[in-house]
Design a protein around this motif. Structure first.
Motif, PDB file in Angstrom:
ATOM      1  N   PRO A   1      23.820 -13.030  39.282  1.00  0.00           N
ATOM      2  CA  PRO A   1      24.605 -14.260  39.264  1.00  0.00           C
ATOM      3  C   PRO A   1      24.545 -14.970  40.620  1.00  0.00           C
ATOM      4  N   MET A   2      24.563 -16.307  40.581  1.00  0.00           N
ATOM      5  CA  MET A   2      24.389 -17.083  41.813  1.00  0.00           C
ATOM      6  C   MET A   2      25.712 -17.266  42.536  1.00  0.00           C
ATOM      7  N   ASN A   3      25.654 -17.282  43.853  1.00  0.00           N
ATOM      8  CA  ASN A   3      26.777 -17.766  44.657  1.00  0.00           C
ATOM      9  C   ASN A   3      26.384 -19.163  45.115  1.00  0.00           C
ATOM     10  N   ARG A   4      26.750 -20.151  44.345  1.00  0.00           N
ATOM     11  CA  ARG A   4      26.383 -21.516  44.733  1.00  0.00           C
ATOM     12  C   ARG A   4      27.041 -21.849  46.063  1.00  0.00           C
ATOM     13  N   GLY A   5      26.287 -22.445  46.958  1.00  0.00           N
ATOM     14  CA  GLY A   5      26.827 -22.792  48.253  1.00  0.00           C
ATOM     15  C   GLY A   5      26.652 -21.699  49.288  1.00  0.00           C
ATOM     16  N   LEU A   6      26.279 -20.490  48.847  1.00  0.00           N
ATOM     17  CA  LEU A   6      26.027 -19.432  49.826  1.00  0.00           C
ATOM     18  C   LEU A   6      24.510 -19.250  49.985  1.00  0.00           C
ATOM     19  N   GLU A   7      23.876 -18.519  49.069  1.00  0.00           N
ATOM     20  CA  GLU A   7      22.422 -18.347  49.249  1.00  0.00           C
ATOM     21  C   GLU A   7      21.618 -19.475  48.605  1.00  0.00           C
ATOM     22  N   ILE A   8      22.242 -20.228  47.719  1.00  0.00           N
ATOM     23  CA  ILE A   8      21.515 -21.322  47.068  1.00  0.00           C
ATOM     24  C   ILE A   8      22.479 -22.483  46.850  1.00  0.00           C
ATOM     25  N   SER A   9      22.011 -23.674  47.169  1.00  0.00           N
ATOM     26  CA  SER A   9      22.871 -24.841  46.984  1.00  0.00           C
ATOM     27  C   SER A   9      22.824 -25.271  45.523  1.00  0.00           C
ATOM     28  N   ALA A  10      23.830 -26.010  45.120  1.00  0.00           N
ATOM     29  CA  ALA A  10      23.859 -26.499  43.735  1.00  0.00           C
ATOM     30  C   ALA A  10      22.629 -27.346  43.450  1.00  0.00           C
ATOM     31  N   GLU A  11      22.193 -28.149  44.447  1.00  0.00           N
ATOM     32  CA  GLU A  11      21.019 -29.005  44.245  1.00  0.00           C
ATOM     33  C   GLU A  11      19.782 -28.165  43.927  1.00  0.00           C
ATOM     34  N   ALA A  12      19.651 -27.047  44.641  1.00  0.00           N
ATOM     35  CA  ALA A  12      18.476 -26.198  44.416  1.00  0.00           C
ATOM     36  C   ALA A  12      18.582 -25.467  43.087  1.00  0.00           C
ATOM     37  N   ALA A  13      19.782 -24.999  42.778  1.00  0.00           N
ATOM     38  CA  ALA A  13      19.953 -24.251  41.524  1.00  0.00           C
ATOM     39  C   ALA A  13      19.641 -25.125  40.320  1.00  0.00           C
ATOM     40  N   ASP A  14      19.997 -26.395  40.408  1.00  0.00           N
ATOM     41  CA  ASP A  14      19.800 -27.295  39.277  1.00  0.00           C
ATOM     42  C   ASP A  14      18.574 -28.187  39.453  1.00  0.00           C
ATOM     43  N   ALA A  15      17.741 -27.882  40.429  1.00  0.00           N
ATOM     44  CA  ALA A  15      16.574 -28.713  40.701  1.00  0.00           C
ATOM     45  C   ALA A  15      15.609 -28.688  39.520  1.00  0.00           C
ATOM     46  N   THR A  16      14.756 -29.714  39.464  1.00  0.00           N
ATOM     47  CA  THR A  16      13.835 -29.804  38.331  1.00  0.00           C
ATOM     48  C   THR A  16      12.874 -28.622  38.281  1.00  0.00           C
ATOM     49  N   SER A  17      12.539 -28.077  39.435  1.00  0.00           N
ATOM     50  CA  SER A  17      11.582 -26.973  39.420  1.00  0.00           C
ATOM     51  C   SER A  17      12.276 -25.615  39.410  1.00  0.00           C
ATOM     52  N   SER A  18      13.600 -25.619  39.273  1.00  0.00           N
ATOM     53  CA  SER A  18      14.305 -24.341  39.183  1.00  0.00           C
ATOM     54  C   SER A  18      13.977 -23.676  37.850  1.00  0.00           C
ATOM     55  N   VAL A  19      13.639 -22.403  37.884  1.00  0.00           N
ATOM     56  CA  VAL A  19      13.281 -21.691  36.649  1.00  0.00           C
ATOM     57  C   VAL A  19      14.316 -20.608  36.346  1.00  0.00           C
ATOM     58  N   ILE A  20      15.525 -20.797  36.874  1.00  0.00           N
ATOM     59  CA  ILE A  20      16.536 -19.751  36.765  1.00  0.00           C
ATOM     60  C   ILE A  20      16.926 -19.495  35.305  1.00  0.00           C
ATOM     61  N   LEU A  21      17.021 -20.551  34.518  1.00  0.00           N
ATOM     62  CA  LEU A  21      17.336 -20.334  33.104  1.00  0.00           C
ATOM     63  C   LEU A  21      16.121 -19.840  32.318  1.00  0.00           C
ATOM     64  N   ASP A  22      14.930 -20.228  32.772  1.00  0.00           N
ATOM     65  CA  ASP A  22      13.722 -19.663  32.150  1.00  0.00           C
ATOM     66  C   ASP A  22      13.679 -18.152  32.343  1.00  0.00           C
ATOM     67  N   GLN A  23      14.173 -17.712  33.514  1.00  0.00           N
ATOM     68  CA  GLN A  23      14.202 -16.266  33.762  1.00  0.00           C
ATOM     69  C   GLN A  23      15.090 -15.567  32.733  1.00  0.00           C
ATOM     70  N   VAL A  24      16.238 -16.159  32.453  1.00  0.00           N
ATOM     71  CA  VAL A  24      17.157 -15.537  31.496  1.00  0.00           C
ATOM     72  C   VAL A  24      16.507 -15.479  30.112  1.00  0.00           C
ATOM     73  N   SER A  25      15.886 -16.594  29.740  1.00  0.00           N
ATOM     74  CA  SER A  25      15.229 -16.651  28.437  1.00  0.00           C
ATOM     75  C   SER A  25      14.072 -15.655  28.363  1.00  0.00           C
ATOM     76  N   ALA A  26      13.300 -15.559  29.436  1.00  0.00           N
ATOM     77  CA  ALA A  26      12.199 -14.594  29.476  1.00  0.00           C
ATOM     78  C   ALA A  26      12.729 -13.165  29.415  1.00  0.00           C
ATOM     79  N   GLY A  27      13.945 -12.969  29.918  1.00  0.00           N
ATOM     80  CA  GLY A  27      14.527 -11.622  29.947  1.00  0.00           C
ATOM     81  C   GLY A  27      14.597 -11.000  28.570  1.00  0.00           C
TER      82      GLY A  27
END
Lengths: 187, 332
Positions: free
Chosen positions: B273-299
């Protein structure tokens, strides 16, 4: 495994000319049975059913001047013998863009034997949609059915003993000339 | 050769990984269908035995099992007999005495899954053991990366964060290394595991302290993986303040803008789980090239592939390494 080793006692039962003539006849029969190419979708069963389905589609387009949708239907995860064999590799299922709902799906495979692959295919197909009708085209029917399944279109009926093995080789999948061989048994 | 258990990413050679990822691609197709159910593991029982909290890994294994028609049962340590003082050995032996086929185990102790595998006949899958390994996470990261980058041979993957406590990082350097990727790991000195020097030489990855040098240097990343900083570490004196960590090692908006100026498609990964504002900013987490949800789906797809390869097939022939394809298709 054994399928990849040239068997010393293997004999050729279909050469490449006979295979292509049989496929062309099957293409005509598909059109005749369905009164034309309307709604026909070919689904090849990997691995060798897929190139056979493509060849049939090419023949159909030559005859009727239309494009016939071709897909691939992997049945591995629906097999009833997964626990009796080493783990099988899974091939991709590709549904043609028009889907299969209310279409006439012609399943295409190389050899019809026990019928268990086709049973698995019918189940796999029902997860993808609801065709208007399902038909079966095979290059070789070698008999020895274990289920109430029959082919609608047969390239060649080949009486065999259960101890024999039928090897289908296609240029697309085997980097060999087209050929159907029989090996084993007591002949 | 994919064996009976999946305990460590080191159990898998390149061919095994590619086999699993190809299978996962087929399983991913299934997820897009209306009917997401395969009869493949009908009648098999899978127990998710979680001694640590987890949402995504546990639900991902549960969905994977259910979509293949296995019966999946979740047991969490809270409310189980573990809280009454039962040992790990007794717990796993009790559960497998009920004829289960697979145990998916998460445990706070490194090596717990290796231990459990010696005590039971069932297949054991490591879903995270202490600070040791998390092999299915590494597989889903590899799957996601291959989807974006194609072949990973020679690709530069940068992993940033709390390396000391990260099992995700340990499994990832092994799996990505096996696939031929070049991995650079970045962390403040206090969050580098001791002895990482020998280890990086053995497994062939690079270690760095300065994030900006890596991101904007001569060898820019092809993909960037941010690891979670566990807030409970904050009291351990690993870094002075959260703010200081973010300035040095967080994927902030400024860093993202600078990266995007050069490579706007840079895949950004985070195991959650992400700590928004600590290791990753909200902008990066939701960026167009973010694949964080793809990771969950691939899981889910990757775990279906793992369950398939561990649980289908003749158990007697499982260790012989036969691919099965030709038994049926070559000679019908």
């Amino acid at each position: 495994m054994s399928g990849d080793m040239p068997h010393p006692a293997a004999r050729v039962v279909m050469n490449s000319g006979e295979i292509s003539r049989a496929l062309r006849r099957v293409a005509h029969e598909i059109l005749e049975r369905n009164k034309g190419p309307e709604g026909v979708v070919l689904m090849g069963i990997p691995s060798r059913g897929v190139p056979l389905a493509r060849r049939l589609a090419d023949s159909l387009s030559e005859i009727e001047d239309v494009t016939i949708p071709v897909g691939a239907l992997d049945v591995t995860m629906h097999r009833d013998d997964l626990r009796r064999q080493p783990t099988r590799m899974i091939a991709r299922t590709l549904v043609p863009s028009g889907g299969i709902d209310d279409k006439i799906v012609v399943l295409v495979d190389d050899v019809l034997y026990s019928g268990r692959t086709i049973r698995a295919a019918l189940e796999a197909l029902s997860d993808l949609g609801r065709p208007r009708a399902v038909q079966l085209a095979v290059l070789v029917d070698r008999g020895h059915r274990e289920l109430p399944i029959r082919a609608d279109f047969v390239g060649k009926n080949l009486p065999t003993a259960t101890a024999e093995r039928v090897h289908v080789r296609l240029s697309e999948s085997d980097a060999e000339a087209d050929e159907v061989r029989i090996s084993g048994g007591d002949r | 050769m994919i064996g009976r258990h999946l305990l460590s990413s080191a159990d898998l050679d390149r061919h095994d990984i590619e086999t699993l990822l190809e299978t996962a691609a087929s399983m991913h197709d299934v997820q897009r269908r209306d009917v997401k159910k395969l009869p493949t593991l009908r009648g098999r029982t899978i127990i998710n035995l979680f001694f640590e909290d987890s949402t995504r890994t546990r639900s991902s294994f549960e969905i994977a099992g259910k979509w293949m028609s296995a019966d999946t049962i979740n047991i969490s340590a809270k409310g189980s007999s573990t809280s009454k003082g039962e040992s790990l050995r007794d717990t796993v032996r009790t559960i497998t005495a009920m004829s289960v086929d697979a145990l998916v185990i998460r445990h706070s102790a490194s090596g717990a899954c290796h231990q459990a595998a010696q005590w039971v006949d069932a297949s054991v899958i490591n879903a995270g053991d202490g600070t040791h390994e998390h092999p299915t996470q590494a597989l889903l990261d590899a799957y996601t990366l291959r989807h974006r980058l194609g072949n990973l041979e020679g690709k530069h993957v940068v992993i940033v964060g709390d390396l000391t406590h990260s099992r995700v990082f340990r499994s990832n350097v092994i799996t990505l290394g096996t696939l031929g990727a070049r991995v650079t790991v970045v962390a403040p000195p206090t969050l580098m595991p001791s002895g990482i020097g020998d280890w990086s030489r053995r497994d062939g990855f690079a270690t760095r302290w300065e994030l900006d040098d890596v991101l904007y240097g001569d060898d820019p990343p092809d993909a960037l993986m941010m690891l979670r900083v566990q807030r409970e570490r904050m009291s351990g004196g690993y870094f002075p303040t959260a703010r200081e960590y973010t300035v040095g090692y967080g994927l902030t908006r400024d860093r993202l803008d600078r990266l995007y100026a050069v490579s706007p498609d840079l895949p950004i990964l985070h195991p959650g789980p992400m700590n928004r504002g600590l290791e990753i900013s909200a902008e990066a987490a939701d960026a167009t090239s973010s694949v964080i949800l793809d990771q969950v789906s691939a899981g889910v797809a990757v775990r279906m592939a793992v369950l398939y390869h561990l649980l289908s097939g003749d158990p007697q022939q499982h260790s012989q390494g036969v691919s099965g394809q030709d038994l049926d298709r070559g000679a019908a």
